[in-house]
Design a protein around this motif. Structure first.
Motif, PDB file in Angstrom:
ATOM      1  N   PRO A 170      16.371  10.642 -10.842  1.00 40.26           N
ATOM      2  CA  PRO A 170      16.545  10.434  -9.394  1.00 40.26           C
ATOM      3  C   PRO A 170      15.738  11.447  -8.609  1.00 40.26           C
ATOM      4  O   PRO A 170      15.382  12.516  -9.126  1.00 40.26           O
ATOM      5  CB  PRO A 170      18.054  10.629  -9.192  1.00 40.26           C
ATOM      6  N   PRO A 171      15.403  11.150  -7.351  1.00 38.33           N
ATOM      7  CA  PRO A 171      14.634  12.111  -6.543  1.00 38.33           C
ATOM      8  C   PRO A 171      15.400  13.409  -6.352  1.00 38.33           C
ATOM      9  O   PRO A 171      16.592  13.408  -6.074  1.00 38.33           O
ATOM     10  CB  PRO A 171      14.429  11.374  -5.208  1.00 38.33           C
ATOM     11  N   GLN A 172      14.694  14.507  -6.524  1.00 44.48           N
ATOM     12  CA  GLN A 172      15.305  15.820  -6.412  1.00 44.48           C
ATOM     13  C   GLN A 172      14.954  16.454  -5.067  1.00 44.48           C
ATOM     14  O   GLN A 172      13.901  16.190  -4.487  1.00 44.48           O
ATOM     15  CB  GLN A 172      14.808  16.733  -7.547  1.00 44.48           C
ATOM     16  N   GLY A 173      15.837  17.294  -4.578  1.00 38.17           N
ATOM     17  CA  GLY A 173      15.579  18.022  -3.350  1.00 38.17           C
ATOM     18  C   GLY A 173      15.874  17.194  -2.111  1.00 38.17           C
ATOM     19  O   GLY A 173      16.302  16.048  -2.165  1.00 38.17           O
ATOM     20  N   GLN A 174      15.607  17.783  -0.965  1.00 38.55           N
ATOM     21  CA  GLN A 174      15.840  17.146   0.319  1.00 38.55           C
ATOM     22  C   GLN A 174      14.615  16.309   0.691  1.00 38.55           C
ATOM     23  O   GLN A 174      13.534  16.850   0.911  1.00 38.55           O
ATOM     24  CB  GLN A 174      16.109  18.202   1.397  1.00 38.55           C
ATOM     25  N   SER A 175      14.781  15.020   0.725  1.00 45.86           N
ATOM     26  CA  SER A 175      13.666  14.130   1.065  1.00 45.86           C
ATOM     27  C   SER A 175      13.949  13.326   2.324  1.00 45.86           C
ATOM     28  O   SER A 175      13.233  12.375   2.613  1.00 45.86           O
ATOM     29  CB  SER A 175      13.386  13.177  -0.101  1.00 45.86           C
ATOM     30  N   GLY A 176      14.997  13.712   3.061  1.00 42.37           N
ATOM     31  CA  GLY A 176      15.342  12.968   4.271  1.00 42.37           C
ATOM     32  C   GLY A 176      14.247  13.006   5.311  1.00 42.37           C
ATOM     33  O   GLY A 176      13.916  11.982   5.930  1.00 42.37           O
ATOM     34  N   PHE A 177      13.640  14.186   5.536  1.00 46.32           N
ATOM     35  CA  PHE A 177      12.593  14.297   6.539  1.00 46.32           C
ATOM     36  C   PHE A 177      11.371  13.489   6.146  1.00 46.32           C
ATOM     37  O   PHE A 177      10.747  12.822   6.989  1.00 46.32           O
ATOM     38  CB  PHE A 177      12.214  15.773   6.726  1.00 46.32           C
ATOM     39  N   SER A 226       4.205   5.763  -5.461  1.00 46.28           N
ATOM     40  CA  SER A 226       4.373   5.788  -6.918  1.00 46.28           C
ATOM     41  C   SER A 226       3.826   7.061  -7.541  1.00 46.28           C
ATOM     42  O   SER A 226       4.165   7.387  -8.683  1.00 46.28           O
ATOM     43  CB  SER A 226       3.687   4.569  -7.542  1.00 46.28           C
ATOM     44  N   HIS A 227       2.986   7.785  -6.808  1.00 51.24           N
ATOM     45  CA  HIS A 227       2.409   9.035  -7.323  1.00 51.24           C
ATOM     46  C   HIS A 227       3.138  10.264  -6.783  1.00 51.24           C
ATOM     47  O   HIS A 227       2.658  11.383  -6.973  1.00 51.24           O
ATOM     48  CB  HIS A 227       0.924   9.113  -6.949  1.00 51.24           C
ATOM     49  N   THR A 228       4.265  10.065  -6.128  1.00 50.62           N
ATOM     50  CA  THR A 228       5.013  11.183  -5.567  1.00 50.62           C
ATOM     51  C   THR A 228       6.423  11.206  -6.149  1.00 50.62           C
ATOM     52  O   THR A 228       6.823  10.304  -6.891  1.00 50.62           O
ATOM     53  CB  THR A 228       5.092  11.076  -4.031  1.00 50.62           C
ATOM     54  N   ARG A 229       7.181  12.227  -5.784  1.00 47.24           N
ATOM     55  CA  ARG A 229       8.560  12.336  -6.268  1.00 47.24           C
ATOM     56  C   ARG A 229       9.495  11.365  -5.564  1.00 47.24           C
ATOM     57  O   ARG A 229      10.666  11.265  -5.925  1.00 47.24           O
ATOM     58  CB  ARG A 229       9.074  13.761  -6.089  1.00 47.24           C
ATOM     59  N   LEU A 230       8.989  10.658  -4.558  1.00 50.15           N
ATOM     60  CA  LEU A 230       9.794   9.659  -3.859  1.00 50.15           C
ATOM     61  C   LEU A 230       9.687   8.277  -4.483  1.00 50.15           C
ATOM     62  O   LEU A 230      10.242   7.316  -3.955  1.00 50.15           O
ATOM     63  CB  LEU A 230       9.359   9.577  -2.384  1.00 50.15           C
ATOM     64  N   ALA A 231       8.987   8.179  -5.619  1.00 50.24           N
ATOM     65  CA  ALA A 231       8.768   6.869  -6.236  1.00 50.24           C
ATOM     66  C   ALA A 231      10.070   6.213  -6.655  1.00 50.24           C
ATOM     67  O   ALA A 231      10.182   4.976  -6.649  1.00 50.24           O
ATOM     68  CB  ALA A 231       7.842   7.009  -7.440  1.00 50.24           C
ATOM     69  N   GLY A 277       0.813  -1.208   0.000  1.00 52.44           N
ATOM     70  CA  GLY A 277       0.000   0.000   0.000  1.00 52.44           C
ATOM     71  C   GLY A 277       0.848   1.259   0.000  1.00 52.44           C
ATOM     72  O   GLY A 277       0.544   2.226  -0.721  1.00 52.44           O
ATOM     73  N   ALA A 278       1.906   1.262   0.804  1.00 55.33           N
ATOM     74  CA  ALA A 278       2.792   2.431   0.829  1.00 55.33           C
ATOM     75  C   ALA A 278       3.488   2.633  -0.511  1.00 55.33           C
ATOM     76  O   ALA A 278       3.629   3.770  -0.976  1.00 55.33           O
ATOM     77  CB  ALA A 278       3.828   2.264   1.940  1.00 55.33           C
ATOM     78  N   ARG A 279       3.909   1.537  -1.146  1.00 50.15           N
ATOM     79  CA  ARG A 279       4.561   1.660  -2.449  1.00 50.15           C
ATOM     80  C   ARG A 279       3.601   2.213  -3.494  1.00 50.15           C
ATOM     81  O   ARG A 279       3.993   3.007  -4.366  1.00 50.15           O
ATOM     82  CB  ARG A 279       5.083   0.291  -2.894  1.00 50.15           C
ATOM     83  N   LYS A 280       2.326   1.805  -3.411  1.00 47.84           N
ATOM     84  CA  LYS A 280       1.332   2.328  -4.348  1.00 47.84           C
ATOM     85  C   LYS A 280       1.151   3.829  -4.167  1.00 47.84           C
ATOM     86  O   LYS A 280       1.056   4.579  -5.155  1.00 47.84           O
ATOM     87  CB  LYS A 280       0.008   1.599  -4.120  1.00 47.84           C
TER      88      LYS A 280
END
Length: 389
Positions: A308-315, A32-37, A26-29
């Motif tokens: 690749p994912p852009q920006g700071q996504s650590g948080f 998939s619609h975000t920049r963290l895909a 469910g989390a992967r689904k």
């Protein structure tokens, strides 16, 4: 530890794996619609942490119930509370039978008095022994493959070996040493040699070998559970995607050359199937499924070209990780066995007794509601009195 406690721990492990798999899918689904895909490295780290957490969950829950809280809130008590509040549209007798289904099953399995629990236990034992024998056999084949290889060079604590009988590179480790086994044909292909070696060394940085060891150790216990194979497939898929992404992010690496290297490795593996005789726990450059139709090789090539994912996504990933881990731990707590008789359970038992007495009286008399009221009064007074006619 008692037999029923072991059976409950085994059931908890399998149920928790099922819940964890559903949560991850469910989390992967949603991702998939975000920049963290395409943040494959972060996804892999989360999957590895969840794998370790699932494996240790029986021990963690045992320690929690012995050292912190003997009777934590559980799903059984929550359901009883909802029933007493009138939120469950079901008869008390049927509700109690459904609520005690697991305890009845555990009791039947622990006593082994019927035929079906004996057959089920025998099937689980035989299946586990077969999986354990396969694991032992694959480890022996892996040891023979390492002994039949030649030392080429050392990089820190990693031994780089060359083998004439290995068409595709793979990596593994022992207790103290790590090994990368390269096919001898790669020595004449400097570019593929450099890319392949970088790929296998990246697996060590990601702790993929240790995770593969853990999954193989769990297989004799979970071989019958479809959720285990779904989880294993997700881990292995993310493992390769994260490794490919980490390499292609390096400056100066030719993505096209790397993709062609993967295709050539897959073609070599397809020509010589002897490589796919089980020699796990090991991680190869390409997987056996990548030599089949509609394989994951196409997905790996597509992932190579994904941005690749852009920006700071650590948080963001920290929040997702905390939510996933908290969900798994909460589910593990809710699956614990209920404690001693509580006020709610005494109320439920009283309602069940009233309901049974009402049904018994209604079937034995035609005097209307008089027998039911008298029986109910007798139950509340702690004795049974015949209904007046």
């Amino acid at each position: 530890m008692e037999t029923d406690a072991l059976i409950n721990s085994y059931l908890d492990l399998n149920l928790l794996l099922l819940v964890g798999t559903l949560l991850w899918l469910g989390a992967r689904k949603l991702l998939s619609h975000t920049r963290l895909a395409h943040a494959f490295g972060a996804q892999l780290r989360l999957m590895n942490a969840l794998t370790l957490l699932l494996a240790l969950s029986p021990l963690l829950m045992f320690a929690f119930t012995r050292l912190v809280m003997a009777h934590p809130p559980n799903i059984s008590d929550l359901l009883v509370s909802q029933f007493l509040q009138g939120n469950v549209n079901m008869s008390a007798t049927r509700f109690e039978s459904l609520l005690g289904l697991r305890e009845d099953t555990v009791r039947i399995l622990s006593t082994q008095q019927l035929l079906w629990p004996r057959l089920l236990t025998l099937a689980l034992v035989i299946g586990g022994l077969i999986c354990a024998a396969q694991l032992a056999s694959s480890v022996l084949r892996l040891r023979r493959a390492l002994k039949g290889s030649f030392l080429w060079k050392r990089i820190g604590g990693t031994h780089i070996l060359v083998s004439d009988g290995t068409p595709v590179a793979f990596s593994t480790r022992g207790l103290m040493r790590r090994y990368v086994v390269l096919p001898s044909a790669l020595l004449t292909q400097p570019q593929d040699l450099r890319l392949t070696l970088a790929h296998e060394l990246q697996h060590f940085r990601q702790r993929d070998i240790e995770c593969e060891f853990l999954l193989e150790m769990l297989r004799p216990l979970l071989f019958w559970n479809p959720a285990f194979y779904l989880w294993q497939r997700e881990v292995r898929r993310l493992r390769e995607f994260a490794c490919d992404q980490a390499l292609t992010a390096r400056p100066g690496l030719d993505i096209r050359a790397y993709g062609e290297c993967l295709i050539r490795a897959c073609a070599h593996a397809a020509q010589e199937r002897v490589f796919f005789t089980r020699r796990s726990p090991a991680v190869a450059l390409v997987d056996q499924r990548e030599t089949r139709r509609e394989s994951t090789l196409q997905q790996r090539i597509i992932a190579l070209t994904a941005p690749p994912p852009q920006g700071q996504s650590g948080f963001g990933w920290a929040m997702i990780s905390v939510l996933m881990i908290a969900s798994v731990l909460t589910t593990a707590l809710l699956m614990q066995r209920p404690g001693d008789w509580s006020h709610d359970r005494l109320m439920l038992s009283t309602i069940v007794n009233l309901e049974r007495m009402a049904n018994r009286t209604a079937s034995n008399t035609s005097a209307g509601d008089t027998g039911t009221v008298a029986s109910a009064s007798a139950i509340l007074q702690g004795s049974f009195m015949p209904a007046e006619r």
